[in-house]
Design an enzyme around this catalytic site. Structure first.
Site, PDB file in Angstrom:
ATOM      1  CG  ASP A   1      25.371  91.679  14.908  1.00  0.00           C
ATOM      2  OD1 ASP A   1      25.204  92.680  15.691  1.00  0.00           O
ATOM      3  OD2 ASP A   1      26.415  91.205  14.860  1.00  0.00           O
TER       4      ASP A   1
ATOM      5  CG  ASP B   1      29.733  78.012  13.184  1.00  0.00           C
ATOM      6  OD1 ASP B   1      30.014  76.928  12.493  1.00  0.00           O
ATOM      7  OD2 ASP B   1      30.161  79.139  12.401  1.00  0.00           O
TER       8      ASP B   1
ATOM      9  CG  ASN C   1      23.947  81.218  18.473  1.00  0.00           C
ATOM     10  OD1 ASN C   1      22.975  80.892  18.857  1.00  0.00           O
ATOM     11  ND2 ASN C   1      24.341  82.485  17.672  1.00  0.00           N
TER      12      ASN C   1
ATOM     13  CG  HIS D   1      25.575  85.208  19.048  1.00  0.00           C
ATOM     14  ND1 HIS D   1      25.914  85.075  17.894  1.00  0.00           N
ATOM     15  CD2 HIS D   1      24.350  85.225  19.449  1.00  0.00           C
ATOM     16  CE1 HIS D   1      24.585  85.448  17.179  1.00  0.00           C
ATOM     17  NE2 HIS D   1      23.582  85.506  18.155  1.00  0.00           N
ATOM     18  N   GLY D   2      28.843  82.428  20.277  1.00  0.00           N
ATOM     19  CA  GLY D   2      30.152  82.099  20.857  1.00  0.00           C
ATOM     20  C   GLY D   2      30.294  81.267  21.754  1.00  0.00           C
ATOM     21  CB  ALA D   3      27.769  79.318  23.629  1.00  0.00           C
TER      22      ALA D   3
ATOM     23  CG  HIS E   1      31.587  85.368  17.353  1.00  0.00           C
ATOM     24  ND1 HIS E   1      31.259  86.450  17.488  1.00  0.00           N
ATOM     25  CD2 HIS E   1      30.285  84.570  17.318  1.00  0.00           C
ATOM     26  CE1 HIS E   1      29.865  86.533  17.415  1.00  0.00           C
ATOM     27  NE2 HIS E   1      29.395  85.414  17.245  1.00  0.00           N
ATOM     28  N   GLY E   2      34.603  82.041  17.525  1.00  0.00           N
ATOM     29  CA  GLY E   2      35.777  81.221  17.084  1.00  0.00           C
ATOM     30  C   GLY E   2      36.246  80.465  18.060  1.00  0.00           C
TER      31      GLY E   2
ATOM     32  CG  ASP F   1      24.478  83.117  13.305  1.00  0.00           C
ATOM     33  OD1 ASP F   1      24.159  83.879  14.204  1.00  0.00           O
ATOM     34  OD2 ASP F   1      25.630  82.545  13.273  1.00  0.00           O
TER      35      ASP F   1
HETATM   36 ZN   LIG Z   1      27.377  84.969  16.431  1.00  0.00          ZN
END
Ligand SMILES: [Zn+2]
Length: 311
Positions: free
Chosen positions: A104, A258, A256, A213-215, A180-181, A82
């Protein structure tokens, strides 16, 4: 079964109107929780490792743990880097057993992003590994990646075709409003995704797998539990799951997750330590975190991704 690339997974997901969950892993309990859920529901999986995870757990431990999970659960699993920051970390993961890497270059200008991404693609493809690139920039914080709300930028649909052609990437991460976060929107701001941009991108590169991302959805259940057991997560806002479900039906093949794992795990650990202040056997609280991960991932597979029975 050996680790697989995402090529076949994405093709089936694209045609089948579902998405594959890409879950970040950092330790044994998280890997077990995710793979037990996916094994039971017969869902393909992407397990992804960030630079921070490699620093925390050591590359070799993570690879061996994932290989063990694969042996036990017998489902297609791809091991993915990642947010690879440069060629070196991508090469190290390609040489070290990963089947997929992300380079990235989204913080570079368009030409530099193409140059950096292309370099990784050439090396990866020589070694049978697939590559995810990124165009556009998400706001938020994830390990070493930090972008302010002001610096975030949606992906420009006019650039995607050229980027994909010139780099040779296998999938593309785009920015349409995810972040993100656990603090994805400013307090009071209504969560919104730019499905119009997604549609436009889909039209420019039909059949090509898109990555979000950031999902994380930041489930209120875990936020409330963390607060109930002594934490503070005021203002945590995620992406509504109905929006993610809609995205999963489109060209989005990889979603994604996290932060939701972190929240679920932490809520479980906090609950035990709050209710049993004398507990000092790590197994007593880590297993609660692991159980929460399993519940969360089962829910994502069934209700958000739609990837059950696709293994
Ligand atoms: Zn990401």
């Amino acid at each position: 079964m050996a680790l697989v690339t995402t090529t076949e997974m994405f093709q089936k997901a694209y045609n089948g109107g579902y998405a594959i969950g890409a879950f970040n892993v950092n330790n044994m309990e998280i890997i077990q929780g995710i793979t037990e859920a996916a094994g039971k529901l017969r869902s393909p999986l992407i397990l992804q490792v960030s630079a921070g995870a490699r620093k925390y757990a050591n590359h070799k431990y993570l690879v061996k743990l994932v290989e063990a999970a694969l042996e036990i659960n017998d489902i297609p699993i791809s091991l993915h880097l990642d947010h690879g920051a440069d060629f070196e970390i991508c090469k190290s993961c390609i040489d070290g057993g990963f089947t997929s890497v992300m380079i990235d270059g989204s913080h570079y200008d368009f030409e530099k992003n193409i140059e950096v991404t292309k370099g990784v693609v050439e090396y990866a493809h020589e070694h049978g590994v697939v590559v995810e690139g990124e165009l556009g920039q998400l706001s938020g914080i994830e390990d070493d990646v930090k972008v302010s709300f002001e610096d975030a930028a949606y992906t420009n649909p006019d650039q995607v075709e050229e980027f994909v052609k010139r780099t040779g990437v296998d999938s593309l991460a785009i920015a349409i409003g995810t972040s993100h976060g656990a603090f994805k929107f400013k307090p009071g701001q209504k969560p919104q995704l730019r499905f119009d941009i997604l549609k436009e991108i889909e039209a420019r590169i039909p059949g090509f797998p898109i990555v979000l991302h950031g999902a994380s959805s930041v489930p209120q259940k875990y936020v409330c539990e963390i607060e109930q057991f002594g934490g503070n997560l005021a203002d945590a806002i995620g992406i509504p799951e109905v929006m993610l479900r809609e995205a999963a039906k489109s060209a989005v093949c990889k979603i994604n997750i996290d932060s939701d794992l972190r929240l679920a795990f932490t809520a479980g650990v906090r609950k035990v330590l709050y209710n049993e202040p004398d507990a000092f056997d790590p197994r007593a609280y880590l297993q609660e975190g692991r159980a929460n991960i399993k519940t969360l991932v089962s829910h994502k597979i069934l209700d958000v991704l739609g990837s059950d029975n696709k293994a």
